[in-house]
Scaffold this motif. Structure first.
Motif, PDB file in Angstrom:
ATOM      1  N   PRO A   1     -47.806  35.622  22.475  1.00 39.08           N
ATOM      2  CA  PRO A   1     -47.735  34.302  21.821  1.00 39.08           C
ATOM      3  C   PRO A   1     -47.511  33.157  22.818  1.00 39.08           C
ATOM      4  CG  PRO A   1     -45.816  35.665  21.235  1.00 39.08           C
ATOM      5  CD  PRO A   1     -46.751  36.533  22.003  1.00 39.08           C
ATOM      6  N   GLN A   2     -46.823  33.427  23.922  1.00 43.56           N
ATOM      7  CA  GLN A   2     -46.614  32.370  24.925  1.00 43.56           C
ATOM      8  C   GLN A   2     -47.943  31.976  25.558  1.00 43.56           C
ATOM      9  OE1 GLN A   2     -43.609  33.943  27.572  1.00 43.56           O
ATOM     10  NE2 GLN A   2     -41.931  33.330  26.228  1.00 43.56           N
TER      11      GLN A   2
ATOM     12  N   ALA B   1     -50.805  32.133  24.072  1.00 44.64           N
ATOM     13  CA  ALA B   1     -51.516  31.375  23.047  1.00 44.64           C
ATOM     14  C   ALA B   1     -51.064  29.919  23.051  1.00 44.64           C
ATOM     15  CB  ALA B   1     -51.299  32.016  21.677  1.00 44.64           C
ATOM     16  N   SER B   2     -49.761  29.694  23.225  1.00 47.77           N
ATOM     17  CA  SER B   2     -49.260  28.317  23.272  1.00 47.77           C
ATOM     18  C   SER B   2     -49.789  27.563  24.481  1.00 47.77           C
ATOM     19  CB  SER B   2     -47.727  28.313  23.324  1.00 47.77           C
ATOM     20  OG  SER B   2     -47.206  28.756  22.106  1.00 47.77           O
ATOM     21  N   LEU B   3     -50.049  28.296  25.550  1.00 48.83           N
ATOM     22  CA  LEU B   3     -50.621  27.646  26.732  1.00 48.83           C
ATOM     23  C   LEU B   3     -52.103  27.348  26.532  1.00 48.83           C
ATOM     24  CD1 LEU B   3     -49.139  29.787  29.673  1.00 48.83           C
ATOM     25  CD2 LEU B   3     -48.558  27.419  29.122  1.00 48.83           C
ATOM     26  N   GLY B   4     -52.714  28.065  25.568  1.00 55.93           N
ATOM     27  CA  GLY B   4     -54.155  27.938  25.411  1.00 55.93           C
ATOM     28  C   GLY B   4     -54.893  28.726  26.482  1.00 55.93           C
TER      29      GLY B   4
ATOM     30  N   HIS C   1     -48.521  24.921  31.714  1.00 52.19           N
ATOM     31  CA  HIS C   1     -48.831  24.130  30.524  1.00 52.19           C
ATOM     32  C   HIS C   1     -49.442  22.790  30.920  1.00 52.19           C
ATOM     33  CE1 HIS C   1     -47.613  21.959  26.659  1.00 52.19           C
ATOM     34  NE2 HIS C   1     -48.393  22.946  26.276  1.00 52.19           N
TER      35      HIS C   1
ATOM     36  N   ARG D   1     -53.451  21.591  30.255  1.00 58.67           N
ATOM     37  CA  ARG D   1     -53.830  20.386  29.502  1.00 58.67           C
ATOM     38  C   ARG D   1     -54.514  19.363  30.406  1.00 58.67           C
ATOM     39  NH1 ARG D   1     -48.414  18.288  27.310  1.00 58.67           N
ATOM     40  NH2 ARG D   1     -47.866  19.160  29.338  1.00 58.67           N
TER      41      ARG D   1
ATOM     42  N   TYR E   1     -43.657  28.057  33.411  1.00 61.04           N
ATOM     43  CA  TYR E   1     -44.397  27.867  32.156  1.00 61.04           C
ATOM     44  C   TYR E   1     -44.803  26.408  32.005  1.00 61.04           C
ATOM     45  CZ  TYR E   1     -45.682  28.722  27.284  1.00 61.04           C
ATOM     46  OH  TYR E   1     -46.376  28.845  26.112  1.00 61.04           O
ATOM     47  N   GLU E   2     -43.875  25.509  32.337  1.00 61.95           N
ATOM     48  CA  GLU E   2     -44.183  24.081  32.237  1.00 61.95           C
ATOM     49  C   GLU E   2     -45.323  23.694  33.177  1.00 61.95           C
ATOM     50  OE1 GLU E   2     -41.329  20.246  32.626  1.00 61.95           O
ATOM     51  OE2 GLU E   2     -42.360  20.904  34.434  1.00 61.95           O
TER      52      GLU E   2
END
Lengths: 114, 325
Positions: free
Chosen positions: B240-241, B243-246, B176, B180, B172-173
């Motif tokens: 939702p995960q 969504a947090s990643l975009g 992420h 970005r 996930y990191e």
């Protein structure tokens, strides 16, 4: 229904049998002491050709995150075990002696430190 | 299990069923129905095979990891997968099968591994997508297995689940970070998620109506939930995960059902699932060929170690007679 009659902790009866891939290395049971002051506890088993490699493999397999400060490896075939049957008469002598437990005894109210 | 009138067998079966119903763990030398043993051997072996075949798609990127930090993490993760395979082979062996026999069945295609590993890892972002989605799906599947009725399998799963959460978080990191990054990095992350999402949903197995063994496995407390229940749980966690990643999940039908309190998702392409299972996935042959090659190329190491142990004599395990001969 079937029960395994192999090694003490279960594995072993079939290990060492020849398949197309050849015989397995002997099976070892691994015991890990999580930290000083605690006893070694069974962590699992692995195959290794000798005790030295069994220890090295056990380190890589069971202590990758500092789970132990000491390891024992024991040939699985060297472990003798009681029958797995819960109704085993082997343990019967313990079942009918409740007077071996402190809760068996009645103590008058108000008596302390007993 | 064969139908029998033998009173001893009937009594043993009744004891087994009472123990399972009472949530007592079954241990290796206990009596158990042959079908229970066979189901466990098949499931644990398939699980073990999946762990070691699963090393391949990720190991593919070790030499090209973008930083020393990422490389060290990936090496540790791939080593963990090997360890998970070994915990599971050990658990399977408590049921009376040999390691060599299990590996032989993998190498000859008589036992399966998870079809997810027959997909290729095309970019670095795939390492992230595997950690987040594939390991995430595996965790969803595996957490209930920590309470499996068979003791050695449950204990192996406890150990594995602890380690899997590192796998999922590093993935996930990684995603992420890419999400970005530059437009190109972001596109790479999205592409990886697009390719891994549907195969990850397939990891939970066929839909309940098409999963003949589920009912018995649930009755035996090997499985705790059906395939569809776990799949739904996974989707609810991932939306939702994402969504947090975009990043978006490649399913236009995704929508929250207020009444059910769950995310609805589109139809899974089960034809693709079955084709990969039949061996027609993008990497089936490559994965098995690599596994066989690794095993064959390691033969001299196994032989040399056994010969050395025999030469030193007497320090081997009690079962070493065939080695010493």
């Amino acid at each position: 229904m079937s029960g395994t009659t192999g090694g003490a902790v279960g594995a072993g009866s079939a290990s060492g049998t020849s398949g197309a891939s050849g015989a397995d290395w002997p099976l070892w049971e691994v015991f890990v002491r999580p930290r000083r002051g605690l006893a070694h506890t069974h962590a699992g088993s692995l195959h290794a050709p000798d005790a030295e490699l069994a220890l090295r493999n056990a380190r890589d397999l069971f202590t990758r995150r500092g789970e132990g400060v000491s390891l024992w490896v024991v040939p699985a075939a060297a472990i003798a075990a009681s029958s797995p049957d819960e109704r085993d008469p082997f343990f019967a002598p313990a079942a009918d002696k409740p007077y071996r437990h402190p809760t068996f005894y009645e103590v008058p109210d108000g008596v302390r430190h007993l | 299990m064969p139908v029998t009138d033998d009173p001893a067998t009937t009594a043993a079966l009744a004891r087994f069923e009472r123990a399972v119903a009472a949530e007592t763990r079954i241990e290796p030398r206990d009596e158990m129905p042959d079908a229970y043993r066979a189901t466990l051997v098949r499931q644990i072996a398939q699980h073990a095979h999946s762990e070691i075949i699963g090393m391949q798609p990720e190991a593919n990127w070790i030499t090209r990891a973008p930083s020393l930090r990422r490389k060290a993490i990936l090496i540790a993760k791939v080593q963990d997968e090997a360890g998970h395979g070994l915990y599971l082979y050990g658990a399977a062996e408590t049921l009376g099968v040999g390691r060599a026999e299990l590996l032989d069945k993998l190498h000859t295609g008589r036992q399966k591994y998870s079809s997810i590993f027959n997909y290729p890892t095309l970019t670095w972002a795939d390492v992230g997508a595997i950690g987040w989605l594939v390991d995430g799906a595996a965790i969803t599947n595996q957490v209930p297995l920590c309470r499996c009725s068979y003791g050695p399998y449950a204990r192996a799963m406890v150990r594995i689940c602890k380690e899997e959460s590192f796998h999922q978080r590093q993935g996930y990191e990684l995603l992420h970070t890419l999400a970005r990054g530059t437009a190109e990095q972001r596109a790479m992350a999205q592409d990886a998620v697009d390719r891994w999402w549907w195969p990850s949903l397939m990891m939970f197995g066929p839909p309940d109506g098409d999963s003949p063994r589920t009912e018995r496995s649930v009755a035996w407390r090997i499985k705790r939930h059906t395939n569809d229940e776990l799949r739904q749980r996974f989707v609810d966690i991932c939306v939702p995960q994402a969504a947090s990643l975009g990043l978006t999940l490649p399913d236009p039908a995704l929508r929250f059902d207020e009444a059910r309190g769950h995310w609805e998702f589109g139809a899974i392409d089960w034809d693709e699932f079955r084709a990969v299972l039949r061996g027609e996935g993008p990497c089936n042959e490559e994965r098995l060929a690599q596994r066989r090659r690794a095993h064959e190329e390691g033969a001299w190491v196994r032989e040399a170690a056994a010969a050395y142990a025999a030469k030193r004599g007497g320090r081997g395990g009690g079962e070493g007679e065939e080695v010493a001969a």
